[in-house]
Scaffold this motif. Structure first.
Motif, PDB file in Angstrom:
ATOM      1  N   HIS A   5       0.829  -1.195   0.000  1.00  0.00           N
ATOM      2  CA  HIS A   5       0.000   0.000   0.000  1.00  0.00           C
ATOM      3  C   HIS A   5       0.880   1.267   0.000  1.00  0.00           C
ATOM      4  O   HIS A   5       0.612   2.236  -0.736  1.00  0.00           O
ATOM      5  CB  HIS A   5      -0.913  -0.033   1.223  1.00  0.00           C
ATOM      6  N   VAL A   6       1.935   1.273   0.755  1.00  0.00           N
ATOM      7  CA  VAL A   6       2.849   2.423   0.827  1.00  0.00           C
ATOM      8  C   VAL A   6       3.541   2.618  -0.516  1.00  0.00           C
ATOM      9  O   VAL A   6       3.667   3.733  -1.008  1.00  0.00           O
ATOM     10  CB  VAL A   6       3.893   2.217   1.954  1.00  0.00           C
ATOM     11  N   ARG A   7       3.918   1.463  -1.110  1.00  0.00           N
ATOM     12  CA  ARG A   7       4.556   1.564  -2.425  1.00  0.00           C
ATOM     13  C   ARG A   7       3.580   2.150  -3.439  1.00  0.00           C
ATOM     14  O   ARG A   7       3.960   2.959  -4.281  1.00  0.00           O
ATOM     15  CB  ARG A   7       5.007   0.189  -2.906  1.00  0.00           C
ATOM     16  N   ALA A  11       4.124   5.554  -5.397  1.00  0.00           N
ATOM     17  CA  ALA A  11       4.154   5.521  -6.871  1.00  0.00           C
ATOM     18  C   ALA A  11       3.124   6.493  -7.437  1.00  0.00           C
ATOM     19  O   ALA A  11       3.389   7.203  -8.424  1.00  0.00           O
ATOM     20  CB  ALA A  11       3.894   4.100  -7.359  1.00  0.00           C
ATOM     21  N   ASP A  12       1.949   6.515  -6.829  1.00  0.00           N
ATOM     22  CA  ASP A  12       0.935   7.466  -7.301  1.00  0.00           C
ATOM     23  C   ASP A  12       1.415   8.912  -7.123  1.00  0.00           C
ATOM     24  O   ASP A  12       1.267   9.749  -8.017  1.00  0.00           O
ATOM     25  CB  ASP A  12      -0.377   7.251  -6.530  1.00  0.00           C
ATOM     26  N   ARG A  13       1.956   9.123  -5.937  1.00  0.00           N
ATOM     27  CA  ARG A  13       2.457  10.489  -5.663  1.00  0.00           C
ATOM     28  C   ARG A  13       3.585  10.841  -6.633  1.00  0.00           C
ATOM     29  O   ARG A  13       3.627  11.942  -7.147  1.00  0.00           O
ATOM     30  CB  ARG A  13       3.005  10.586  -4.247  1.00  0.00           C
ATOM     31  N   ALA A  14       4.480   9.940  -6.890  1.00  0.00           N
ATOM     32  CA  ALA A  14       5.593  10.177  -7.805  1.00  0.00           C
ATOM     33  C   ALA A  14       5.066  10.435  -9.211  1.00  0.00           C
ATOM     34  O   ALA A  14       5.540  11.324  -9.922  1.00  0.00           O
ATOM     35  CB  ALA A  14       6.556   8.978  -7.795  1.00  0.00           C
ATOM     36  N   LEU A  17       3.664  13.840  -9.261  1.00  0.00           N
ATOM     37  CA  LEU A  17       4.761  14.824  -9.271  1.00  0.00           C
ATOM     38  C   LEU A  17       5.431  14.904 -10.647  1.00  0.00           C
ATOM     39  O   LEU A  17       5.759  15.986 -11.135  1.00  0.00           O
ATOM     40  CB  LEU A  17       5.799  14.487  -8.193  1.00  0.00           C
ATOM     41  N   VAL A  18       5.608  13.748 -11.283  1.00  0.00           N
ATOM     42  CA  VAL A  18       6.218  13.722 -12.615  1.00  0.00           C
ATOM     43  C   VAL A  18       5.309  14.435 -13.606  1.00  0.00           C
ATOM     44  O   VAL A  18       5.753  15.222 -14.449  1.00  0.00           O
ATOM     45  CB  VAL A  18       6.522  12.268 -13.059  1.00  0.00           C
ATOM     46  N   GLU A  19       4.000  14.153 -13.499  1.00  0.00           N
ATOM     47  CA  GLU A  19       3.035  14.826 -14.385  1.00  0.00           C
ATOM     48  C   GLU A  19       3.072  16.331 -14.183  1.00  0.00           C
ATOM     49  O   GLU A  19       3.078  17.103 -15.148  1.00  0.00           O
ATOM     50  CB  GLU A  19       1.615  14.306 -14.053  1.00  0.00           C
ATOM     51  N   ARG A  20       3.104  16.702 -12.943  1.00  0.00           N
ATOM     52  CA  ARG A  20       3.138  18.127 -12.599  1.00  0.00           C
ATOM     53  C   ARG A  20       4.421  18.772 -13.149  1.00  0.00           C
ATOM     54  O   ARG A  20       4.370  19.870 -13.697  1.00  0.00           O
ATOM     55  CB  ARG A  20       3.090  18.251 -11.084  1.00  0.00           C
TER      56      ARG A  20
END
Length: 146
Positions: A5-7, A11-14, A17-20
């Motif tokens: 779940h943390v991964r 990954a979603d957050r990353a 962030l990459v999209e942003r």
């Protein structure tokens, strides 16, 4: 909370962030291009305005020069004119020098032999023996006897 779940959250957050970051990069690229385009247009406008200003300044300068020349004629000193009196003075001096040289170079009368003056009474030429008085009268000196 599990590791998976943390991964997933990381990954979603990353991903977000990459999209942003990609969006920001696109925006900065776009904004840089827009800014470059505007700068090019501004440079063009400035060049045109500078050219017009130079032409206008040239015309104004020409008008100012004309006005200044007219003002000098009306109010200022007259423009320098050649003075003729130094030439006249020079010619008179040259004439005077030439006359002086001509008069000093003329031959002076030189007597080779002294001529005896004519005798006042009969107009005869006196004999070769002359007196002191006769010699004095010829050279303009006064003797003791006279």
């Amino acid at each position: 909370m599990t590791a998976d779940h943390v991964r997933g959250v990381v990954a979603d957050r990353a991903g977000l962030l990459v999209e942003r970051a990609e969006q920001v990069e696109k925006q900065t690229r776009r904004s840089r291009r827009k800014l470059a385009k505007r700068a090019k247009a501004v440079r063009k406008d400035v060049a045109k305005a500078t050219e017009r200003a130079r032409k206008e300044a040239g015309v104004r300068a020409k008008d100012i020069r004309k006005a200044a020349k007219q003002a000098r004629k009306e109010f200022g000193k007259p423009q320098k004119s050649s003075r003729k009196w130094p030439w006249v003075l020079g010619l008179l001096t040259a004439g005077a020098v030439a006359g002086w040289v001509a008069l000093n170079k003329r031959p002076q009368e030189v007597l080779l032999e002294e001529e005896a003056p004519l005798h006042p009474l009969n107009g005869d030429i006196p004999s070769s023996g002359t007196t002191d008085r006769d010699a004095a009268s010829r050279n303009g000196r006064v003797t003791e006897r006279s």
